[in-house]
Design a protein around this motif. Structure first.
Motif, PDB file in Angstrom:
ATOM      1  N   UNK A 121       0.564   5.642 -31.047  1.00  0.00           N
ATOM      2  CA  UNK A 121       0.273   7.057 -30.685  1.00  0.00           C
ATOM      3  C   UNK A 121       0.134   7.636 -32.157  1.00  0.00           C
ATOM      4  N   UNK A 122      -0.967   8.100 -32.215  1.00  0.00           N
ATOM      5  CA  UNK A 122      -1.396   8.327 -33.964  1.00  0.00           C
ATOM      6  C   UNK A 122      -1.971   9.758 -33.828  1.00  0.00           C
ATOM      7  N   UNK A 123      -1.185  10.913 -34.797  1.00  0.00           N
ATOM      8  CA  UNK A 123      -1.478  12.263 -34.648  1.00  0.00           C
ATOM      9  C   UNK A 123      -2.804  12.273 -35.367  1.00  0.00           C
ATOM     10  N   UNK A 124      -3.914  12.903 -34.703  1.00  0.00           N
ATOM     11  CA  UNK A 124      -5.267  13.038 -34.904  1.00  0.00           C
ATOM     12  C   UNK A 124      -5.669  13.665 -36.062  1.00  0.00           C
ATOM     13  N   UNK A 125      -4.675  14.438 -36.745  1.00  0.00           N
ATOM     14  CA  UNK A 125      -4.798  15.073 -37.929  1.00  0.00           C
ATOM     15  C   UNK A 125      -4.285  14.509 -38.971  1.00  0.00           C
ATOM     16  N   UNK A 126      -2.886  14.116 -39.052  1.00  0.00           N
ATOM     17  CA  UNK A 126      -2.128  13.692 -39.984  1.00  0.00           C
ATOM     18  C   UNK A 126      -2.055  12.061 -40.277  1.00  0.00           C
ATOM     19  N   UNK A 127      -2.439  11.563 -38.995  1.00  0.00           N
ATOM     20  CA  UNK A 127      -2.643   9.974 -39.018  1.00  0.00           C
ATOM     21  C   UNK A 127      -0.923   9.499 -38.787  1.00  0.00           C
ATOM     22  N   UNK A 128      -0.094  10.405 -38.738  1.00  0.00           N
ATOM     23  CA  UNK A 128       1.192  10.033 -38.635  1.00  0.00           C
ATOM     24  C   UNK A 128       1.479   9.237 -37.212  1.00  0.00           C
ATOM     25  N   UNK A 129       2.431   7.980 -37.104  1.00  0.00           N
ATOM     26  CA  UNK A 129       2.706   7.498 -36.077  1.00  0.00           C
ATOM     27  C   UNK A 129       3.660   8.137 -35.224  1.00  0.00           C
ATOM     28  N   UNK A 130       3.564   8.526 -33.970  1.00  0.00           N
ATOM     29  CA  UNK A 130       4.509   9.069 -32.884  1.00  0.00           C
ATOM     30  C   UNK A 130       5.203   8.488 -32.248  1.00  0.00           C
ATOM     31  N   UNK A 131       4.872   7.188 -31.824  1.00  0.00           N
ATOM     32  CA  UNK A 131       5.592   6.696 -30.716  1.00  0.00           C
ATOM     33  C   UNK A 131       6.992   6.403 -30.877  1.00  0.00           C
ATOM     34  N   UNK A 132       7.827   6.567 -30.387  1.00  0.00           N
ATOM     35  CA  UNK A 132       9.301   6.502 -30.308  1.00  0.00           C
ATOM     36  C   UNK A 132       9.752   4.789 -30.738  1.00  0.00           C
ATOM     37  N   UNK A 133       9.159   4.118 -30.199  1.00  0.00           N
ATOM     38  CA  UNK A 133       9.497   2.484 -30.639  1.00  0.00           C
ATOM     39  C   UNK A 133       8.377   1.931 -31.120  1.00  0.00           C
ATOM     40  N   UNK A 134       8.115   1.594 -32.291  1.00  0.00           N
ATOM     41  CA  UNK A 134       6.680   1.036 -32.880  1.00  0.00           C
ATOM     42  C   UNK A 134       6.620  -0.314 -32.721  1.00  0.00           C
ATOM     43  N   UNK A 135       7.730  -1.071 -32.008  1.00  0.00           N
ATOM     44  CA  UNK A 135       7.494  -2.286 -31.850  1.00  0.00           C
ATOM     45  C   UNK A 135       6.822  -2.628 -30.463  1.00  0.00           C
ATOM     46  N   UNK A 136       7.311  -1.586 -29.579  1.00  0.00           N
ATOM     47  CA  UNK A 136       6.706  -1.629 -28.264  1.00  0.00           C
ATOM     48  C   UNK A 136       5.506  -0.809 -27.882  1.00  0.00           C
TER      49      UNK A 136
END
Ligand code: PML
Ligand code: MG
Length: 265
Positions: A121-136
C-alpha cells in the motif's frame, strides 16, 4: 457459495496463489485445479500448499461490473515502464510515489528482497509504505466471476487473443481493488519468469495492460496499490480488500489496442 483460496511457498518464499468463489458442487474441482497449479508452476514445484475453504453468507456478496480493458503497445519493457509511470501520474499519483513503487517492485518489495505475498500500500502523495506487514502485504481475497460472466469474458478476450488465465485473474483482482474507497490506482506486473505483462488499473481509466513491464526470465514482480486515505480508514480499506466477497456478473468493454508514443497520453 464457498470461498476457495490457495497459497503456496517454495524456499520459504511466496510461490503462487489463487482465489475463487464457487457453489458447493464446484469446490472439489476448483481445489484440485489449484493444487495442480502449485505443483506445476513456472516458478518450480511448491513445497508447502495451503488451501482455505470458507462458506460465505450469500447476503454478504456484492455484485459488480468489470472494468474496460485496453492494451497499450510498447516496444520494450523500459518503454512499458515509462508509459505506465506516465499513466499513473496522469491519474493523480505523485512522481515520488510512482518512483518508490517501481523501485520496490524491481528490487523485491519484501524486507528480505523477495516478492511479497500480497500487495504493498503506497501513499499516493508521499510514496510512503502503509501496509502493516511489509512481507505479507495486502492479499486481495474473495472475488470471482459468475459462470456467465466468465463465459462472456472468454468470448470477448478471444477477439484479441487475450483469453488466458493470468489476464482473467488479474482483471478480476484489479476490478475489486478499484472498488475500494481510497484507491487511486494500482500498478502490477507478474512475478512469473515467463510472463512479462503488467497493468495499471484505476477507477477512471479501467484496466490498461502493457505487454511488457519486465525482462523475460525475471522472477521479480508484484503489486502496488496507491491510496489516498485518512490513516484511520486504512483498516476499512484493508478489510474490504481481504474480506468482502465480490462476484463480477457483468463484463466491461474490450477497447481496441493503442500504440503508446513517448509524451502522447
Ligand atoms: C500475474 O500473473 O501475477 C499478474 C499478471 C498481470 C498481467 C495480466 C495481463 O496480461 O493483463
Ligand atoms: Mg504469479
Amino acid at each position: 457459495m464457498y470461498s476457495v483460496r490457495m497459497r503456496s511457498r517454495r524456499h520459504s518464499q511466496h510461490h503462487s496463489g489463487a482465489e475463487r468463489l464457487v457453489p458447493s458442487d464446484g469446490v472439489e474441482q476448483v481445489a484440485a485445479a489449484m493444487i495442480r497449479r502449485a505443483l506445476h508452476h513456472s516458478r518450480g514445484q511448491a513445497e508447502t500448499i495451503e488451501l482455505v475453504i470458507d462458506e460465505l453468507d450469500s447476503e454478504q456478496i456484492e455484485y459488480a461490473v468489470l472494468p474496460d480493458v485496453q492494451t497499450w503497445q510498447v516496444s520494450d519493457f523500459q518503454q512499458g515502464r515509462r508509459a505506465a509511470a506516465e499513466l499513473l501520474c496522469s491519474l493523480g499519483v505523485s512522481p515520488t510515489a510512482v518512483e518508490t513503487a517501481f523501485a520496490d517492485i524491481i528490487r523485491g518489495a519484501a524486507p528480505n528482497g523477495g516478492n511479497m505475498r500480497g500487495a504493498m500500500l503506497v501513499d499516493a502523495d508521499s510514496g510512503g509504505r502503509l501496509e502493516p506487514d511489509p512481507a505479507r502485504g495486502v492479499r486481495v481475497s474473495r472475488m470471482d466471476l459468475s459462470a456467465e460472466a466468465r463465459r462472456e469474458l472468454s468470448r470477448v478476450l478471444q477477439q484479441q487473443n487475450l483469453d488466458r488465465e493470468p489476464v482473467r485473474e488479474a482483471l478480476v483482482l484489479a476490478a475489486k481493488v478499484r472498488m475500494a474507497s481510497g484507491i487511486v490506482a494500482e500498478l502490477c506486473w507478474s512475478d512469473d519468469p515467463d510472463y512479462t505483462a503488467g497493468y495499471v488499473a484505476s477507477p477512471q481509466r479501467g484496466y490498461v495492460r502493457f505487454p511488457t513491464l519486465k525482462p523475460l526470465g525475471d522472477q521479480r514482480g508484484g503489486r502496488a496499490f496507491f491510496v489516498r486515505v485518512d490513516p484511520r480508514s486504512l483498516s476499512v480499506l484493508m478489510d474490504f480488500l481481504q474480506q468482502r466477497p465480490v462476484l463480477f456478473d457483468r463484463i466491461g468493454h474490450l477497447l481496441p489496442p493503442r500504440v503508446w508514443r513517448e509524451n502522447s497520453s
